[in-house]
Scaffold this motif. Sequence first.
Motif, PDB file in Angstrom:
ATOM      1  N   CYS A   1       3.238  10.466  -9.426  1.00 15.51           N
ATOM      2  CA  CYS A   1       2.451  10.806 -10.625  1.00 15.51           C
ATOM      3  C   CYS A   1       1.786  12.175 -10.481  1.00 15.51           C
ATOM      4  O   CYS A   1       1.782  12.968 -11.412  1.00 15.51           O
ATOM      5  CB  CYS A   1       1.390   9.738 -10.901  1.00 15.51           C
ATOM      6  SG  CYS A   1       2.081   8.197 -11.517  1.00 15.51           S
ATOM      7  N   VAL A   2       1.247  12.427  -9.316  1.00 12.13           N
ATOM      8  CA  VAL A   2       0.572  13.714  -9.063  1.00 12.13           C
ATOM      9  C   VAL A   2       1.585  14.841  -9.098  1.00 12.13           C
ATOM     10  O   VAL A   2       1.341  15.903  -9.675  1.00 12.13           O
ATOM     11  CB  VAL A   2      -0.178  13.681  -7.718  1.00 12.13           C
ATOM     12  CG1 VAL A   2      -0.646  15.067  -7.307  1.00 12.13           C
ATOM     13  CG2 VAL A   2      -1.359  12.725  -7.778  1.00 12.13           C
ATOM     14  N   ALA A   3       2.769  14.611  -8.561  1.00 12.44           N
ATOM     15  CA  ALA A   3       3.819  15.634  -8.552  1.00 12.44           C
ATOM     16  C   ALA A   3       4.270  15.940  -9.968  1.00 12.44           C
ATOM     17  O   ALA A   3       4.487  17.098 -10.333  1.00 12.44           O
ATOM     18  CB  ALA A   3       4.992  15.187  -7.685  1.00 12.44           C
ATOM     19  N   ARG A   4       4.411  14.908 -10.805  1.00  8.85           N
ATOM     20  CA  ARG A   4       4.799  15.131 -12.213  1.00  8.85           C
ATOM     21  C   ARG A   4       3.697  15.865 -12.965  1.00  8.85           C
ATOM     22  O   ARG A   4       3.973  16.713 -13.800  1.00  8.85           O
ATOM     23  CB  ARG A   4       5.085  13.802 -12.900  1.00  8.85           C
ATOM     24  CG  ARG A   4       6.492  13.300 -12.633  1.00  8.85           C
ATOM     25  CD  ARG A   4       6.739  12.089 -13.455  1.00  8.85           C
ATOM     26  NE  ARG A   4       5.761  11.085 -12.973  1.00  8.85           N
ATOM     27  CZ  ARG A   4       6.023   9.795 -12.851  1.00  8.85           C
ATOM     28  NH1 ARG A   4       7.176   9.317 -13.201  1.00  8.85           N
ATOM     29  NH2 ARG A   4       5.141   8.976 -12.383  1.00  8.85           N
ATOM     30  N   ALA A   5       2.440  15.552 -12.664  1.00 15.47           N
ATOM     31  CA  ALA A   5       1.328  16.200 -13.356  1.00 15.47           C
ATOM     32  C   ALA A   5       1.227  17.684 -12.993  1.00 15.47           C
ATOM     33  O   ALA A   5       0.818  18.508 -13.805  1.00 15.47           O
ATOM     34  CB  ALA A   5       0.011  15.484 -13.029  1.00 15.47           C
ATOM     35  N   GLU A   6       1.644  18.027 -11.780  1.00 16.33           N
ATOM     36  CA  GLU A   6       1.582  19.413 -11.348  1.00 16.33           C
ATOM     37  C   GLU A   6       2.682  20.241 -11.984  1.00 16.33           C
ATOM     38  O   GLU A   6       2.556  21.451 -12.107  1.00 16.33           O
ATOM     39  CB  GLU A   6       1.683  19.477  -9.821  1.00 16.33           C
ATOM     40  CG  GLU A   6       0.433  19.020  -9.105  1.00 16.33           C
ATOM     41  CD  GLU A   6       0.573  19.091  -7.612  1.00 16.33           C
ATOM     42  OE1 GLU A   6       1.665  19.416  -7.104  1.00 16.33           O
ATOM     43  OE2 GLU A   6      -0.418  18.823  -6.923  1.00 16.33           O
ATOM     44  N   LEU A   7       3.762  19.612 -12.397  1.00 26.23           N
ATOM     45  CA  LEU A   7       4.863  20.358 -13.011  1.00 26.23           C
ATOM     46  C   LEU A   7       4.463  20.753 -14.374  1.00 26.23           C
ATOM     47  O   LEU A   7       4.325  21.457 -15.102  1.00 26.23           O
ATOM     48  CB  LEU A   7       6.134  19.513 -13.057  1.00 26.23           C
ATOM     49  CG  LEU A   7       6.748  19.195 -11.710  1.00 26.23           C
ATOM     50  CD1 LEU A   7       7.950  18.278 -11.931  1.00 26.23           C
ATOM     51  CD2 LEU A   7       7.207  20.455 -11.015  1.00 26.23           C
TER      52      LEU A   7
ATOM     53  N   LYS B   1       0.841  -1.209   0.000  1.00 27.22           N
ATOM     54  CA  LYS B   1       0.000   0.000   0.000  1.00 27.22           C
ATOM     55  C   LYS B   1       0.871   1.252   0.000  1.00 27.22           C
ATOM     56  O   LYS B   1       0.584   2.219  -0.706  1.00 27.22           O
ATOM     57  CB  LYS B   1      -0.913   0.012   1.225  1.00 27.22           C
ATOM     58  CG  LYS B   1      -2.076  -0.930   1.131  1.00 27.22           C
ATOM     59  CD  LYS B   1      -2.946  -0.811   2.370  1.00 27.22           C
ATOM     60  CE  LYS B   1      -4.074  -1.801   2.336  1.00 27.22           C
ATOM     61  NZ  LYS B   1      -4.902  -1.731   3.543  1.00 27.22           N
ATOM     62  N   ARG B   2       1.940   1.208   0.791  1.00 32.12           N
ATOM     63  CA  ARG B   2       2.834   2.366   0.867  1.00 32.12           C
ATOM     64  C   ARG B   2       3.508   2.611  -0.483  1.00 32.12           C
ATOM     65  O   ARG B   2       3.626   3.758  -0.926  1.00 32.12           O
ATOM     66  CB  ARG B   2       3.893   2.108   1.957  1.00 32.12           C
ATOM     67  CG  ARG B   2       4.815   3.243   2.182  1.00 32.12           C
ATOM     68  CD  ARG B   2       4.055   4.362   2.817  1.00 32.12           C
ATOM     69  NE  ARG B   2       4.951   5.485   3.018  1.00 32.12           N
ATOM     70  CZ  ARG B   2       4.563   6.618   3.494  1.00 32.12           C
ATOM     71  NH1 ARG B   2       3.322   6.786   3.839  1.00 32.12           N
ATOM     72  NH2 ARG B   2       5.401   7.595   3.640  1.00 32.12           N
ATOM     73  N   SER B   3       3.925   1.544  -1.144  1.00 29.53           N
ATOM     74  CA  SER B   3       4.561   1.667  -2.458  1.00 29.53           C
ATOM     75  C   SER B   3       3.582   2.263  -3.469  1.00 29.53           C
ATOM     76  O   SER B   3       3.931   3.155  -4.244  1.00 29.53           O
ATOM     77  CB  SER B   3       5.051   0.296  -2.932  1.00 29.53           C
ATOM     78  OG  SER B   3       5.548   0.376  -4.234  1.00 29.53           O
ATOM     79  N   ALA B   4       2.335   1.775  -3.446  1.00 33.67           N
ATOM     80  CA  ALA B   4       1.318   2.297  -4.364  1.00 33.67           C
ATOM     81  C   ALA B   4       1.054   3.774  -4.089  1.00 33.67           C
ATOM     82  O   ALA B   4       0.912   4.580  -5.018  1.00 33.67           O
ATOM     83  CB  ALA B   4       0.033   1.495  -4.236  1.00 33.67           C
ATOM     84  N   LEU B   5       0.998   4.144  -2.819  1.00 39.08           N
ATOM     85  CA  LEU B   5       0.771   5.544  -2.457  1.00 39.08           C
ATOM     86  C   LEU B   5       1.936   6.416  -2.912  1.00 39.08           C
ATOM     87  O   LEU B   5       1.726   7.524  -3.438  1.00 39.08           O
ATOM     88  CB  LEU B   5       0.578   5.669  -0.942  1.00 39.08           C
ATOM     89  CG  LEU B   5       0.232   7.050  -0.404  1.00 39.08           C
ATOM     90  CD1 LEU B   5      -1.068   7.558  -0.994  1.00 39.08           C
ATOM     91  CD2 LEU B   5       0.154   7.021   1.106  1.00 39.08           C
ATOM     92  N   ASP B   6       3.156   5.923  -2.747  1.00 31.67           N
ATOM     93  CA  ASP B   6       4.330   6.681  -3.203  1.00 31.67           C
ATOM     94  C   ASP B   6       4.307   6.872  -4.717  1.00 31.67           C
ATOM     95  O   ASP B   6       4.617   7.962  -5.217  1.00 31.67           O
ATOM     96  CB  ASP B   6       5.620   5.974  -2.773  1.00 31.67           C
ATOM     97  CG  ASP B   6       5.859   6.090  -1.274  1.00 31.67           C
ATOM     98  OD1 ASP B   6       5.239   6.977  -0.650  1.00 31.67           O
ATOM     99  OD2 ASP B   6       6.642   5.283  -0.739  1.00 31.67           O
ATOM    100  N   GLN B   7       3.922   5.842  -5.435  1.00 34.38           N
ATOM    101  CA  GLN B   7       3.828   5.959  -6.896  1.00 34.38           C
ATOM    102  C   GLN B   7       2.765   6.968  -7.297  1.00 34.38           C
ATOM    103  O   GLN B   7       2.958   7.768  -8.223  1.00 34.38           O
ATOM    104  CB  GLN B   7       3.519   4.600  -7.527  1.00 34.38           C
ATOM    105  CG  GLN B   7       4.679   3.626  -7.465  1.00 34.38           C
ATOM    106  CD  GLN B   7       4.288   2.250  -7.972  1.00 34.38           C
ATOM    107  OE1 GLN B   7       3.183   2.059  -8.469  1.00 34.38           O
ATOM    108  NE2 GLN B   7       5.213   1.292  -7.846  1.00 34.38           N
ATOM    109  N   LEU B   8       1.625   6.942  -6.604  1.00 35.65           N
ATOM    110  CA  LEU B   8       0.547   7.898  -6.889  1.00 35.65           C
ATOM    111  C   LEU B   8       1.016   9.325  -6.622  1.00 35.65           C
ATOM    112  O   LEU B   8       0.748  10.236  -7.418  1.00 35.65           O
ATOM    113  CB  LEU B   8      -0.685   7.574  -6.048  1.00 35.65           C
ATOM    114  CG  LEU B   8      -1.888   8.493  -6.210  1.00 35.65           C
ATOM    115  CD1 LEU B   8      -2.426   8.411  -7.638  1.00 35.65           C
ATOM    116  CD2 LEU B   8      -2.962   8.166  -5.209  1.00 35.65           C
ATOM    117  N   ARG B   9       1.715   9.532  -5.505  1.00 27.70           N
ATOM    118  CA  ARG B   9       2.232  10.874  -5.187  1.00 27.70           C
ATOM    119  C   ARG B   9       3.215  11.339  -6.266  1.00 27.70           C
ATOM    120  O   ARG B   9       3.207  12.517  -6.641  1.00 27.70           O
ATOM    121  CB  ARG B   9       2.936  10.867  -3.835  1.00 27.70           C
ATOM    122  CG  ARG B   9       2.001  10.871  -2.677  1.00 27.70           C
ATOM    123  CD  ARG B   9       2.748  10.995  -1.376  1.00 27.70           C
ATOM    124  NE  ARG B   9       1.830  10.893  -0.249  1.00 27.70           N
ATOM    125  CZ  ARG B   9       2.172  10.528   0.959  1.00 27.70           C
ATOM    126  NH1 ARG B   9       3.438  10.224   1.216  1.00 27.70           N
ATOM    127  NH2 ARG B   9       1.292  10.464   1.916  1.00 27.70           N
TER     128      ARG B   9
END
Length: 111
Positions: free
Chosen positions: A105-111, A95-103
């Motif tokens: 992706c969101v960080a890249r999308a915000e750039l 779950k932690r790995s999936a959450l880190d991957q999601l974060r």
Amino acid sequence: RGWHAACTVARERRQRAQVALRKMSPRGRAQSKAVNAWKASAGFRRRQRASLARLRRQRETHAVHRWRAVSCEAAARREQLAVALHKLSPEGRAKRSALDQLRACVARAEL
């Protein structure tokens, strides 16, 4: 109404009249004054007893409040430990790995 009811009513009237006459006499007024003073002091004594009981229970109340605070802190520590242990389990790591991957992706999308 029968004769019994009439006698009962007459007796009650006579008793009320006697009570009224007794209250008008000096002795009756003194008794009424004493009874009223006793009623007033009874309330005061009741409040005093309640205050004394509250003072006696103060240590117990303090101990119960302290126990409650300590038990709440212990429960919070147990919950925190359970969360940490869950994060260390294979399921928690996934779950932690999936959450880190999601974060990420969101960080890249915000750039």
